[in-house]
Scaffold this active site. Sequence first.
Site, PDB file in Angstrom:
ATOM      1  N   GLU A 146       0.822  -1.208   0.000  1.00  0.00           N
ATOM      2  CA  GLU A 146       0.000   0.000   0.000  1.00  0.00           C
ATOM      3  C   GLU A 146       0.855   1.257   0.000  1.00  0.00           C
ATOM      4  OE1 GLU A 146      -2.255  -0.897   3.514  1.00  0.00           O
ATOM      5  OE2 GLU A 146      -0.903   0.223   4.815  1.00  0.00           O
ATOM      6  N   HIS A 284       3.906  -1.642  10.652  1.00  0.00           N
ATOM      7  CA  HIS A 284       3.566  -0.228  10.560  1.00  0.00           C
ATOM      8  C   HIS A 284       2.305   0.072  11.361  1.00  0.00           C
ATOM      9  CE1 HIS A 284       1.038  -2.059   7.444  1.00  0.00           C
ATOM     10  NE2 HIS A 284       0.234  -1.023   7.567  1.00  0.00           N
TER      11      HIS A 284
END
Length: 430
Positions: A146, A284
Amino acid sequence: MAENNNTEIKKRKRMINKPLRLQCAVKNYNWGIVGSKSHVSRLFCLNSGTHINPNEPYAEFWIGTHESGASFLDHGGLSLKEWISKNPDVLGDRVLNKWGGDLPFLFKVLSVEKALSIQAHPDKELARTLHKSQPSLYSDENHKPEMALALTEFEALCGFISLKELRNVLCTVPEIVDLVGGADAEQCFPVNEFGRSQEVKAIVESIFSQILLSSKDEICEIISRLKWRLNLEKKKRQLTDKEMLVLRLEGQYPDDAGVLAAFLLNYVKLNRGEALCIGANEPHAYIRGECIECMATSDNVVRAGLTSKHRDIQTLFSMLNRRQGFPQILKGISLNPYTTRYLPPFEEFEVDCCVIPQAASLVFPSVAGPSLFLFISGNGTLSAGFSKEQIVEEGEVLFVPAYMEFTIASQSKELHLYRAGVNSSFFQAF
């Protein structure tokens, strides 16, 4: 009957040869921005014609074909995925041959008030395994690289800190040393930054895993001591950015091991117009701000901290990319005076940011794959090979088939839009 069939065929051809307006989905996750203060709430309500609930969090605006938040043809009752399956030529031959009758990318807007979980997305092989064994938790078989493109100042944690920074953490955060043990902490000091990478990765993994696998009682006690120390020290000195972040995370997720784990991840601050790429298996967490997000068509998330949802810590450890160092920030490349393109290292997608001033126009050339357009502010007109111009304005979302050239002209002070499409490098490979 034949006349009705001919009419339906003509109607379908007209739809294939022009952009289609879409009605899109919203997600009201509790980490979203409440009420009318977010891009997500404004865009969704303009797109759907509904009113903003002042007490509701608006977290994600989904544009695409994933079944968890499918887009529909405007007033048609037919999902975009269903329509594409009936008209696969709109994808272009190369996209159709590579990814089948579906969009390979998913387009979103995120409005983040409270930190999302520390997480990673599986690669394709692991995604297939997880979906087969736990379909209720992992909804598809695809990977999910992403990119987050900042609409406002945007904060995130991404990837492991360098060995140098890890040593600094162990020298300045005694609570982590107490939790993992002095002997384990000291093993990183004899290691050279340019030494054996496997040795360095093993040290990071050991400390990270000990934090996330510690008992609830241990975490509560350690975080209590950390909070007390930092609140005392901020009366005497300016806390570091990471220390202030950790206190903020503790306020959102008290007694969560992810608060401590944050010390081991890079703290990234994006300015508006900067982008962060996150590959498969990369740890993340998005912290605060608003962004455009684009990814491969998937909703698979493996969580480990800063969450009340299901945590799959062992799976996370088995899959993690333990690359260390600060992640690359994309600034975008200029295509023309009005367009900046963001090209991640993933073949499924790219994103263009277009800002067209009043009375100016921009030609979007024919490309070999489909595109999704989101109009985020302003208004204008769209003209192509059909006779009637279309009015376009903020909140509108369009699906544009492959091989279609068209022009957008701005009628407002500024027409601001984003386009998501298949990465240009994919077509250049042919």
